[in-house]
Every structure is written in C-alpha cells, then in structure tokens.
Design a protein around this motif. Sequence first.
Motif, PDB file in Angstrom:
ATOM      1  N   MET A   1       6.141  12.394   2.608  1.00  0.00           N
ATOM      2  CA  MET A   1       6.797  12.084   0.996  1.00  0.00           C
ATOM      3  C   MET A   1       6.384  10.461   0.777  1.00  0.00           C
ATOM      4  SD  MET A   1      10.287  13.081  -0.754  1.00  0.00           S
ATOM      5  CE  MET A   1      11.034  11.669  -0.058  1.00  0.00           C
ATOM      6  N   PRO A   2       5.248  10.256  -0.117  1.00  0.00           N
ATOM      7  CA  PRO A   2       4.928   8.745  -0.271  1.00  0.00           C
ATOM      8  C   PRO A   2       5.951   8.523  -1.511  1.00  0.00           C
ATOM      9  CG  PRO A   2       3.168  10.120  -1.067  1.00  0.00           C
ATOM     10  CD  PRO A   2       4.095  11.198  -0.340  1.00  0.00           C
ATOM     11  N   VAL A   3       6.542   9.279  -2.024  1.00  0.00           N
ATOM     12  CA  VAL A   3       7.634   8.788  -3.261  1.00  0.00           C
ATOM     13  C   VAL A   3       8.494   9.980  -3.617  1.00  0.00           C
ATOM     14  CG1 VAL A   3       6.283   9.325  -5.106  1.00  0.00           C
ATOM     15  CG2 VAL A   3       7.873   7.351  -5.220  1.00  0.00           C
ATOM     16  N   ALA A   4       9.867   9.638  -4.007  1.00  0.00           N
ATOM     17  CA  ALA A   4      10.511  10.738  -4.576  1.00  0.00           C
ATOM     18  C   ALA A   4      10.246  10.760  -6.194  1.00  0.00           C
ATOM     19  CB  ALA A   4      12.148  10.406  -3.896  1.00  0.00           C
ATOM     20  N   ALA A   5       9.880  12.009  -6.470  1.00  0.00           N
ATOM     21  CA  ALA A   5       9.313  11.964  -7.918  1.00  0.00           C
ATOM     22  C   ALA A   5       9.709  13.193  -8.509  1.00  0.00           C
ATOM     23  CB  ALA A   5       7.991  11.763  -8.069  1.00  0.00           C
ATOM     24  N   TYR A  10       3.028  12.809  -7.179  1.00  0.00           N
ATOM     25  CA  TYR A  10       2.855  11.627  -7.933  1.00  0.00           C
ATOM     26  C   TYR A  10       1.932  10.292  -7.357  1.00  0.00           C
ATOM     27  CZ  TYR A  10       4.557   7.221 -10.337  1.00  0.00           C
ATOM     28  OH  TYR A  10       4.558   6.364 -10.992  1.00  0.00           O
ATOM     29  N   ARG A  11       1.049   9.894  -8.204  1.00  0.00           N
ATOM     30  CA  ARG A  11       0.344   8.628  -7.550  1.00  0.00           C
ATOM     31  C   ARG A  11       0.511   7.253  -8.402  1.00  0.00           C
ATOM     32  NH1 ARG A  11      -4.500   7.657  -4.586  1.00  0.00           N
ATOM     33  NH2 ARG A  11      -5.703   6.233  -5.727  1.00  0.00           N
ATOM     34  N   GLY A  12       1.037   6.370  -7.839  1.00  0.00           N
ATOM     35  CA  GLY A  12       1.249   5.088  -8.522  1.00  0.00           C
ATOM     36  C   GLY A  12      -0.251   4.428  -8.878  1.00  0.00           C
ATOM     37  N   GLU A  13      -0.021   3.493  -9.885  1.00  0.00           N
ATOM     38  CA  GLU A  13      -1.401   3.001 -10.084  1.00  0.00           C
ATOM     39  C   GLU A  13      -1.568   1.701  -9.163  1.00  0.00           C
ATOM     40  OE1 GLU A  13      -1.373   0.995 -14.083  1.00  0.00           O
ATOM     41  OE2 GLU A  13      -2.930   0.034 -13.775  1.00  0.00           O
ATOM     42  N   ARG A  14      -2.643   1.417  -8.587  1.00  0.00           N
ATOM     43  CA  ARG A  14      -2.765   0.222  -7.584  1.00  0.00           C
ATOM     44  C   ARG A  14      -2.830  -1.056  -8.484  1.00  0.00           C
ATOM     45  NH1 ARG A  14      -1.803   4.983  -5.487  1.00  0.00           N
ATOM     46  NH2 ARG A  14      -2.155   5.233  -3.160  1.00  0.00           N
TER      47      ARG A  14
ATOM     48  N   PHE B  37      15.955  16.935  -7.399  1.00  0.00           N
ATOM     49  CA  PHE B  37      14.889  16.427  -6.798  1.00  0.00           C
ATOM     50  C   PHE B  37      15.036  15.298  -5.636  1.00  0.00           C
ATOM     51  CE2 PHE B  37      13.223  12.248  -8.120  1.00  0.00           C
ATOM     52  CZ  PHE B  37      14.152  11.784  -9.370  1.00  0.00           C
ATOM     53  N   TYR B 422      -2.106   0.565   3.613  1.00  0.00           N
ATOM     54  CA  TYR B 422      -1.925   1.874   2.910  1.00  0.00           C
ATOM     55  C   TYR B 422      -2.835   2.250   2.054  1.00  0.00           C
ATOM     56  CZ  TYR B 422       0.384   5.586   0.079  1.00  0.00           C
ATOM     57  OH  TYR B 422       0.136   6.652  -0.629  1.00  0.00           O
ATOM     58  N   TYR B 427      -1.004  -4.634   2.458  1.00  0.00           N
ATOM     59  CA  TYR B 427       0.598  -4.983   1.578  1.00  0.00           C
ATOM     60  C   TYR B 427       1.389  -5.934   2.312  1.00  0.00           C
ATOM     61  CZ  TYR B 427      -1.206  -1.567  -1.923  1.00  0.00           C
ATOM     62  OH  TYR B 427      -1.869  -0.689  -2.544  1.00  0.00           O
ATOM     63  N   PHE B 440       8.210   3.888   2.932  1.00  0.00           N
ATOM     64  CA  PHE B 440       8.821   5.025   2.818  1.00  0.00           C
ATOM     65  C   PHE B 440       8.448   5.573   1.367  1.00  0.00           C
ATOM     66  CE2 PHE B 440      11.982   8.082   1.792  1.00  0.00           C
ATOM     67  CZ  PHE B 440      12.120   9.054   3.065  1.00  0.00           C
ATOM     68  N   GLU B 441       8.249   4.723   0.402  1.00  0.00           N
ATOM     69  CA  GLU B 441       7.924   5.311  -0.694  1.00  0.00           C
ATOM     70  C   GLU B 441       6.396   4.238  -1.421  1.00  0.00           C
ATOM     71  OE1 GLU B 441      10.897   7.081  -3.427  1.00  0.00           O
ATOM     72  OE2 GLU B 441      11.831   5.154  -2.828  1.00  0.00           O
ATOM     73  N   PRO B 442       5.409   4.222  -0.541  1.00  0.00           N
ATOM     74  CA  PRO B 442       4.467   3.548  -0.999  1.00  0.00           C
ATOM     75  C   PRO B 442       3.750   3.599  -2.440  1.00  0.00           C
ATOM     76  CG  PRO B 442       3.529   4.912   0.690  1.00  0.00           C
ATOM     77  CD  PRO B 442       5.047   4.879   0.518  1.00  0.00           C
ATOM     78  N   GLU B 443       3.896   5.037  -2.916  1.00  0.00           N
ATOM     79  CA  GLU B 443       3.236   5.068  -4.235  1.00  0.00           C
ATOM     80  C   GLU B 443       4.031   4.433  -5.383  1.00  0.00           C
ATOM     81  OE1 GLU B 443       0.532   6.344  -5.135  1.00  0.00           O
ATOM     82  OE2 GLU B 443      -0.402   6.815  -3.318  1.00  0.00           O
ATOM     83  N   LYS B 444       5.452   4.182  -5.176  1.00  0.00           N
ATOM     84  CA  LYS B 444       6.136   3.553  -5.810  1.00  0.00           C
ATOM     85  C   LYS B 444       5.866   1.918  -6.061  1.00  0.00           C
ATOM     86  CE  LYS B 444      10.964   3.080  -7.605  1.00  0.00           C
ATOM     87  NZ  LYS B 444      12.163   3.843  -7.666  1.00  0.00           N
ATOM     88  N   VAL B 446       3.134   0.094  -4.850  1.00  0.00           N
ATOM     89  CA  VAL B 446       1.828  -0.190  -4.897  1.00  0.00           C
ATOM     90  C   VAL B 446       1.676  -0.833  -6.393  1.00  0.00           C
ATOM     91  CG1 VAL B 446       0.532   1.320  -3.335  1.00  0.00           C
ATOM     92  CG2 VAL B 446       0.994   2.173  -5.527  1.00  0.00           C
ATOM     93  N   GLN B 447       2.581  -0.391  -7.268  1.00  0.00           N
ATOM     94  CA  GLN B 447       2.823  -0.626  -8.581  1.00  0.00           C
ATOM     95  C   GLN B 447       3.423  -1.972  -9.000  1.00  0.00           C
ATOM     96  OE1 GLN B 447       3.770   3.037 -11.171  1.00  0.00           O
ATOM     97  NE2 GLN B 447       4.420   3.755  -9.241  1.00  0.00           N
TER      98      GLN B 447
END
Lengths: 120, 510
Positions: A1-5, A10-14, B37, B422, B427, B440-444, B446-447
């Motif tokens: 789970m790369p993020v709780a969404a 969900y994919r974040g902007e780099r 969720f 990642y 990073y 644990f939450e890289p998609e958060k 990276v922003q």
Amino acid sequence: MPVAAIVDNYRGERLDALANFHGNQILYLGWDHHLMFCSPVALPVPPDMPFGKVIGELMPGAFSLHPEFGQIDWSGVVWHLNGEPFTPDMDKGLAEQGIDHKSIVRFATPGLDGIGGSGS
Amino acid sequence: MTARKLNLKDKYRLLTRDLEWEYSYRDYEEIFKQESFEGIKITDWSKWEDPFRLTMDAYWKYQAEKEKKLYAIFDAFAQNNGQQNVADARYVNAIKLFLTGVSPLEYQAYNGFAHVGRQFGGVGARVACQMQSLDELRHVQTQIHAMSHYNKHFDGFQDFSHMHDRVWYLSVPKSFFDDARSAGPFEFMVAIGFSFEYVLTNLLFVPFMSGAAYNGDMATVTFGFSAQSDEARHMTLGLEIIKFMLEQHEDNVPIVQRWINKWLWRGYRVLTLVAMMMDYMLPNKVMSWQESFEVYFEEAASALFKDLARYGIKMPDYAATAIAEKEHLSHQAWSIFYNYGHAAAFHTWLPTEEEMDWLSEKYPNTFDKYYRPRYEQWRRMEEAGERYYNPTLPMLCQTCQIPMGFTDMDDPTLVSYRQSEYDGDRYNFCSDGCKDIFDFEPEKYVQSWLPVHQIYQGHCGGAEMEDVLGGYYRINLGTDNLDYKGSPDEARWNDWHGLETAEEKLKKAS
C-alpha cells in the motif's frame, strides 16, 4: 500500500522529477565535520558537468568562508557518493560516473576537523 | 408533571446525542464514506464517552466571558505601551516566529476538526470535533489580536499568513498540518487530537507562555491563560479517540501504533523551533529545552505509555533518538537560522558571553565541545565586519522539510543522512523516523513542496534571491531579516529606552 487513499491506485505527482529542473539535476554537497555550514547544500547543475568543476567552482562558492577551506589537500580527500566510498573522475561528467539526480556527494578532509577540532 | 429545568446530564443528552437521526433513505457508507478506508474498525459508536459534556449554549456563554476578560487586558496592554516593557526587543522575534509558524496552524486545526467533525458516524465524536473546531478558530483570532499590537512597533509581523504559505522554514509547520489534514479522519485525530494536543502541547505552550511571562509580554500570557481551559478539553478528546479506537477492535491496535510512531516524530521535529526559541531567543530564560523535554516529554510520556500498555501500545522506537538529541537540538536549530538569517522574516544574533555561559552550564556534555567554538568563529567574523551568512541554499529532508542540520547521535559532528529509492528516484531524509514515514506512504511524500527545489524549478518569483525573498515571500529586505544588530527594531528599542548601540558609543568616543 504506497498510500492510504479514498481512491484506488492513487498516484502522487513527482514534484521533484528531473524533468522539472530545466535541464539541471540537483546535487547535494556536504563537508564532513564542518558544521559551521549547518547542513549540506543543494545546487542545480548540468548532468554533464565534469567533476573537476565541482571542486573548482562549486566548492569555493559553497564553503570558502570556512578558515580551513584554503588548507584542503584535494588529493587526500575521502569521498562518499550516496553513502558508498567513491573515487571521482575529474574529467568525466557527473551522470556518467553515477552521480544522478538528488545524489549526495560527501567529502572528509583528514587532519582538518573544523574550528578548534570541534567538528564545526 | 415534568421538571421545568433539566438536569445537566439530560440537557447534554438532548442537546447533543438527541440531535442525531436515523438514516432512512441513504446507506450509512454513503453518508460517512471516509470512515472505513483507513482500516479502522468501529463496531459500536454508542460506546463513545463524551469528553466535553458541554452543550452549545453553555459553550457560547463560557467563551464569551473569557473573551471579555481577554480583550480588556489587550486594551490595557496597548494603552500602557506594553511593547516598551518587554525584557528586550530580541524577545519579540520569538513572537514573530509564533505568529508566522504557529497561529496559522490554529487555523488549519479549525479546518481539520470541522472536516472530521462531519466524517464520523458517531454523533458524540462529531459534536466534540465541532466544538474543538470553534476553539481553534477562536485561538487564531485571539492570537492575531494579541500580536497585532506588536505589528505597530516592530518589523516582520505584517504578512504572517502569506509568509506561512511560502517561506522556506514555515513549510515545516505548514506541511505537518497539510499531512494531517490530507489523511483520513482517524489518522487526523491521532495526529492532531492525540499526538499534538495531548502528548506534545505542553512542550509548545508552556515554554511560549512562561517565556512570555518571564519577558514581560502580558498580552501573550493572557492569551495563554484564556486558551488553557480549551486545551484541557482538547486533551480529553485526544485521549478518548485513542482509547475508543483501541477498545473497538483489536485490528485497530497496529494501525494506531503506527500513527502514534509517525505523529509523535512529526510533531517532535516541528518542536525544534520551540527548542531554539527557549535556549536562544528568550532574553530571560525560563528553563532549557533539555529540562523542558525531560519534564514534559520523558516523564509525562512514560506515564502515558504505561497507561496505554494494557491495549498493547508501546512507546515509539524513535523516542530514543529524540531523547539522545535533547542536548543538541536547540544548538543545531539556531545554527540553521543563524546560517540563513538573511532569508528569515525575523532577526537572529549571536548569544552574548553571559548567554553562552548559561548554555555551557545547561549543556555540560555538548555546548563547549561542539557549539561554543562555532559561535566564537562567527563572532570573529562579525567583529571583522563580515557577519557570516551561508551563501548556498540548504539540502532539506523530504518528510519534515527541515534543513539537514541534525547529526548522528553516535558522532554528533556528522550529519545524519538517510536515503530511499522509489520508482526510479532518490529521496533523502534527516532520520529513521522521517525515512520510515516516507517508505510507508511514498505516493504521499513524493509530492512534498520543498522550498529549495521549488526555487530551483523557478516557481518562487525568479532566479535572484531578492525576487524570492522580497517579491515572493514579501520579506522587507534590510528591515525584517538579517542580524538584530543594526536592525530598525534595535534602533527603535534603543530610542525608546535612551540606549546607545555599541557602534554609537564608539563613534562618540573617537
């Protein structure tokens, strides 16, 4: 789970993707045991910049205010790239020798340990 | 015949829980779609113990009384030229940091609690969050009013909310709250309600408010007193939400533990600003950061975690790092601001000889060994007419966004570097705590809007530092920033008190 969404996949902007730096990459430089510079510094540099320029131009700009800077024997410097021992090639470009975007180049200067040997 | 007056308990029940209704034509999941969720399992909201026991009408009455007293003191402070009676004008810089760094968080808390106060299926939790939301709005308003008087007499106060959104070091508290508010409702409650309001709040408010008292700032002290009874309620809510989640389902325990680990670390990193305020910015010192950390974190938290052990919750691993850092934190933080004093919206300065002796006494293991030589070097540079400013922008931690000024506790003269790779990119982090949060939450993360990288990407007003600092941040250059020595603040202060600067004395003598 790369993020709780609340949405799936969900994919974040780099925000700091290489493409956002107008042809430059970010290089971090840190001088070990010289914490008069409170932290390593960040610089935008062309990926094909030869390493010699890091010593010749970037280092003086960043660190020459330190009284020990003039005493550095560059042939005796100990280098680390992203935590691993490393021997830079002065003529090769950064990217060509593995110094990629947001890499950390650390250097230690044996015998020079900061103001009064304090690590500052 | 029914009694004409309800007792408090019945009144509370009727005016809060009885406001709930049955959902007859929409599904529960559709109405409270953020409740599940995050993986938190709630089986029975009726087990929620109401922490506040206040109805709205009683709430308005209490708060109105407090406001009356508070504003009477603000008026008296202004009429008596209270700004002239603080210990020293350097003190006011702590208040500038508070207004730009902390007061906007009160506003963020107001937003956050209003949001989660809509998301919970239990009416008791919703009402409690709504009341806390209103408290937070009151806090930001009264703080702005308390400090507005200083804005008439000192520099750096004028654009606090604009600065909060843009200035590099203010991205630290701002991103902390953005992180919490963009999490789910239960994580927000652990982040702000529990970790910040319950565990860490004393480390923030006691030093600031007693600092104000020790330094003659009656406006801020009075605000602190006025907020105190609200804070007591907030702490009760923070503890209730934790116990409620842990009692509802055993599957909640590991999730709550991870959030506690994360948010105590995030909160502790933000409190770095308080550490330097206590040890360096208060002309009259209250106690050292280390002393305050021992009382308000080490002692208080160990009692709390003993209490939570019966649920299977333990002290976060990172606490050991925070404890090891207590002898270093404030010195490293003030070094960062002294390095970048040209880019700050408040003044920085070197500690005086007396202040350095106080630091040696309070930090016998670290100050003389690691930090005094640094200040002495900076003093030599200042005396040579070349006050030291770092000419290059710093490397920042991807998670906490603080310049990488924290060191390895095994060798405090080496920067603590952590790195993750990642999705093809590197990073960098200041600590295991910050790295684990990212991993644990890289998609958060990276922003992360890292101010230094944003400047290099050209998003902050231009390529020249004047464009960034003056144009984009709206720092009045030469007035709000740079050293306290030689600042207009210092000149005004000396004028009020008939004091001369060292420079003026020298001129007269020659």
